[in-house]
Motif scaffolding. Structure first.
Motif, PDB file in Angstrom:
ATOM      1  N   VAL A 105       0.860  -1.191   0.000  1.00 22.98           N
ATOM      2  CA  VAL A 105       0.000   0.000   0.000  1.00 22.98           C
ATOM      3  C   VAL A 105       0.894   1.238   0.000  1.00 22.98           C
ATOM      4  O   VAL A 105       1.768   1.378   0.864  1.00 22.98           O
ATOM      5  CB  VAL A 105      -0.923   0.036   1.237  1.00 22.98           C
ATOM      6  CG1 VAL A 105      -1.811   1.284   1.198  1.00 22.98           C
ATOM      7  CG2 VAL A 105      -1.767  -1.224   1.339  1.00 22.98           C
ATOM      8  N   VAL A 106       0.699   2.129  -0.962  1.00 20.48           N
ATOM      9  CA  VAL A 106       1.419   3.400  -1.018  1.00 20.48           C
ATOM     10  C   VAL A 106       0.394   4.506  -1.245  1.00 20.48           C
ATOM     11  O   VAL A 106      -0.216   4.582  -2.315  1.00 20.48           O
ATOM     12  CB  VAL A 106       2.460   3.421  -2.156  1.00 20.48           C
ATOM     13  CG1 VAL A 106       3.165   4.783  -2.190  1.00 20.48           C
ATOM     14  CG2 VAL A 106       3.477   2.304  -1.989  1.00 20.48           C
ATOM     15  N   THR A 107       0.173   5.327  -0.245  1.00 20.69           N
ATOM     16  CA  THR A 107      -0.778   6.426  -0.398  1.00 20.69           C
ATOM     17  C   THR A 107      -0.107   7.756  -0.071  1.00 20.69           C
ATOM     18  O   THR A 107       0.969   7.806   0.524  1.00 20.69           O
ATOM     19  CB  THR A 107      -2.006   6.259   0.520  1.00 20.69           C
ATOM     20  OG1 THR A 107      -1.612   6.429   1.886  1.00 20.69           O
ATOM     21  CG2 THR A 107      -2.665   4.905   0.314  1.00 20.69           C
ATOM     22  N   SER A 108      -0.797   8.815  -0.457  1.00 24.66           N
ATOM     23  CA  SER A 108      -0.339  10.161  -0.144  1.00 24.66           C
ATOM     24  C   SER A 108      -1.447  10.908   0.577  1.00 24.66           C
ATOM     25  O   SER A 108      -2.635  10.691   0.332  1.00 24.66           O
ATOM     26  CB  SER A 108       0.039  10.911  -1.421  1.00 24.66           C
ATOM     27  OG  SER A 108       0.481  12.222  -1.112  1.00 24.66           O
ATOM     28  N   ASN A 145      -3.736   6.485   6.443  1.00 24.92           N
ATOM     29  CA  ASN A 145      -4.500   5.836   5.377  1.00 24.92           C
ATOM     30  C   ASN A 145      -3.806   4.578   4.883  1.00 24.92           C
ATOM     31  O   ASN A 145      -4.440   3.536   4.674  1.00 24.92           O
ATOM     32  CB  ASN A 145      -4.726   6.808   4.218  1.00 24.92           C
ATOM     33  CG  ASN A 145      -5.644   7.951   4.597  1.00 24.92           C
ATOM     34  OD1 ASN A 145      -6.260   7.944   5.661  1.00 24.92           O
ATOM     35  ND2 ASN A 145      -5.731   8.951   3.747  1.00 24.92           N
ATOM     36  N   THR A 146      -2.488   4.668   4.709  1.00 28.74           N
ATOM     37  CA  THR A 146      -1.726   3.481   4.328  1.00 28.74           C
ATOM     38  C   THR A 146      -1.900   2.388   5.381  1.00 28.74           C
ATOM     39  O   THR A 146      -2.148   1.217   5.064  1.00 28.74           O
ATOM     40  CB  THR A 146      -0.236   3.828   4.161  1.00 28.74           C
ATOM     41  OG1 THR A 146      -0.073   4.615   2.973  1.00 28.74           O
ATOM     42  CG2 THR A 146       0.610   2.568   4.022  1.00 28.74           C
ATOM     43  N   SER A 189      -2.629   2.126  -4.468  1.00 33.34           N
ATOM     44  CA  SER A 189      -1.998   3.435  -4.432  1.00 33.34           C
ATOM     45  C   SER A 189      -3.007   4.551  -4.695  1.00 33.34           C
ATOM     46  O   SER A 189      -4.116   4.316  -5.153  1.00 33.34           O
ATOM     47  CB  SER A 189      -0.862   3.496  -5.469  1.00 33.34           C
ATOM     48  OG  SER A 189      -0.149   4.704  -5.357  1.00 33.34           O
ATOM     49  N   GLY A 190      -2.576   5.769  -4.417  1.00 33.94           N
ATOM     50  CA  GLY A 190      -3.417   6.936  -4.679  1.00 33.94           C
ATOM     51  C   GLY A 190      -3.338   7.927  -3.544  1.00 33.94           C
ATOM     52  O   GLY A 190      -2.383   7.937  -2.756  1.00 33.94           O
ATOM     53  N   GLY A 191      -4.345   8.773  -3.429  1.00 35.84           N
ATOM     54  CA  GLY A 191      -4.350   9.778  -2.377  1.00 35.84           C
ATOM     55  C   GLY A 191      -5.751  10.281  -2.092  1.00 35.84           C
ATOM     56  O   GLY A 191      -6.615  10.298  -2.981  1.00 35.84           O
ATOM     57  N   VAL A 192      -5.975  10.666  -0.847  1.00 32.64           N
ATOM     58  CA  VAL A 192      -7.263  11.216  -0.411  1.00 32.64           C
ATOM     59  C   VAL A 192      -6.981  12.281   0.637  1.00 32.64           C
ATOM     60  O   VAL A 192      -6.101  12.111   1.485  1.00 32.64           O
ATOM     61  CB  VAL A 192      -8.170  10.120   0.198  1.00 32.64           C
ATOM     62  CG1 VAL A 192      -9.465  10.728   0.722  1.00 32.64           C
ATOM     63  CG2 VAL A 192      -8.491   9.039  -0.826  1.00 32.64           C
ATOM     64  N   ASP A 193      -7.722  13.372   0.585  1.00 35.47           N
ATOM     65  CA  ASP A 193      -7.570  14.448   1.575  1.00 35.47           C
ATOM     66  C   ASP A 193      -8.922  15.052   1.921  1.00 35.47           C
ATOM     67  O   ASP A 193      -9.861  15.031   1.111  1.00 35.47           O
ATOM     68  CB  ASP A 193      -6.666  15.560   1.034  1.00 35.47           C
ATOM     69  CG  ASP A 193      -5.230  15.435   1.502  1.00 35.47           C
ATOM     70  OD1 ASP A 193      -5.026  15.290   2.725  1.00 35.47           O
ATOM     71  OD2 ASP A 193      -4.308  15.476   0.663  1.00 35.47           O
TER      72      ASP A 193
END
Length: 410
Positions: A105-108, A145-146, A189-193
């Motif tokens: 898992v790789v998130t931002s 999140n990761t 992977s991806g990102g959420v804010d």
């Protein structure tokens, strides 16, 4: 496993955004120009100079997640967990599909758990430390999140969390691709804010780049002559990045596309006289993809909505491709800038554009300065034969990232 010849494909994807909680809903809204920007509904923002945001208004966490997770998660983590569930389902990944150490898992995340922390700090100040949730120890953290996705889905392979403001989501996808090429079969992977509580809102306004317009249709106008700031948004996207051979071996029915190239650069210090690094990031991503500028059919722009930054991006694009040589679009004007979630959402948009051979327009923008030299897609979507797309993102303080995606091989 060779890092040179491993192909990395996208086998699953999910969007959780102000214009759609599902990938197809998100795509349809972009094509029809459905605006997700409205007046803040989370608290009384009447005393603030900026009151518009891209908000997810139809999400009820208890409808999607077990009750035990709700007390320990910020709203941004809830979005990330739901998007992860949907992306894994889209990729046909269930318990036991792959060994747990073959999945990472790789998130931002750029903003952390602002709403959770604000809530707990209010209890600290008004009631005392004994009333603060024990989950405050991690729910605010950029890596949460990761961690939560990894625990929920038993994904114990190489994992990471990246922070680079708006550029971070593309960095996460690039790092996921690197992880797959090093031997991990699948990386989520991806990102959420999200930071639309009073504390988070004040922090965003402090940067001085948020639009003060009260017209949702005119507040965020990327590349327009009247551009005067951006509108913050919440949400983002999660993608499943997978080794192509592994995906084939497990019988994946559908591949959304391929991650062909990625690069990141950092701007020189202000006043150095050296150019920004965005163009160089795009050049390096194309080089890694084995493409020349002529091989790119559409650019999904960072689109800051701030005149000097818009001009700098236009110069990067025209310097690489030539004036008006490639269509450019910025559908993120419908959602607001979702920080770490913006780049991954644009990657999904790019993959869907390649699938349907249509470019969504840039809403609101109508008067692009001639000296920008951009072929900006405005108004109606534009049909076009396409095979490759370039996605750009810039984070505050000098981060630049670029990702090249391609249509799935037939």
């Amino acid at each position: 496993m060779s890092t040179t010849h491993t192909r990395t494909v996208i086998t699953g994807m999910a969007a959780v955004t102000p214009i759609g909680l599902g990938t197809e809903e998100f795509w349809k809204a972009a094509l029809t120009g459905a605006n997700g920007i409205s007046e803040l509904a989370r608290f009384d923002a009447s005393g603030y100079p900026s009151r518009l945001a891209g908000q997810i208004l139809d999400f009820e966490a208890r409808d999607h997640l077990p009750s035990r997770l709700l007390p320990q998660t910020d709203v941004s983590t809830r979005y990330a967990l739901v998007a992860a569930d949907r992306a894994l389902a889209d990729a046909e990944v269930a318990a036991g599909t792959l060994p747990d150490y073959d999945m990472g898992v790789v998130t931002s995340n750029a903003l952390g758990g602002f709403e959770f922390t604000h809530h707990e700090f209010r209890k600290l100040w008004s009631q005392g430390p004994e009333f603060v949730s024990v989950y405050e120890s991690f729910a605010w953290f950029y890596a949460v999140n990761t961690g939560q996705i990894s625990i929920r889905n038993a994904m114990r392979g190489p994992s990471a969390a990246l922070v680079a403001e708006q550029a971070g989501g593309l960095d996460a996808i690039g790092h996921a691709r690197r992880t797959v090429r090093r031997g991990t079969r699948l990386v989520l992977s991806g990102g959420v804010d999200s930071a639309l509580d009073p504390w988070g809102w004040a922090a965003q306004l402090a940067g001085g780049r948020v639009s003060t317009s009260d017209d949702p249709a005119r507040a965020y106008l990327p590349f327009d002559r009247e551009a005067a700031g951006y509108v913050p948004g919440e949400g983002g996207a999660i993608l499943i990045v997978e080794d192509a051979e592994s995906a084939h071996e497990r019988g994946v029915a559908r591949v959304h596309g391929e991650v062909l190239g990625y690069a990141a650069t950092f701007d020189p210090r202000p006043g150095s006289g050296r150019p920004p690094g965005l163009r160089r990031a795009a050049e390096l991503a194309l080089e890694e993809a084995g493409l020349t500028p002529a091989g790119i059919d559409v650019v999904f722009a960072d689109a800051a909505g701030i005149p000097d930054l818009d001009r700098a991006e236009a110069e990067a694009v025209t310097g690489l491709f030539g004036r008006g040589r490639v269509p450019v679009t910025a559908p993120k004007a419908l959602t607001g800038r979702m920080y770490a979630g913006g780049g991954p959402a644009d990657v999904i948009m790019a993959l869907l554009a390649l699938r349907d051979q249509v470019i969504p327009g840039t809403p609101g923008t109508s008067d692009v300065p001639d000296d920008y030299g951009l072929d900006l897609v405005i108004g109606e979507p534009r049909e076009r034969a396409m095979t490759h797309a370039l996605v750009l993102a810039r984070g505050r303080w000098g981060f630049n990232s670029a990702v090249v995606v391609g249509a799935p091989q037939r």
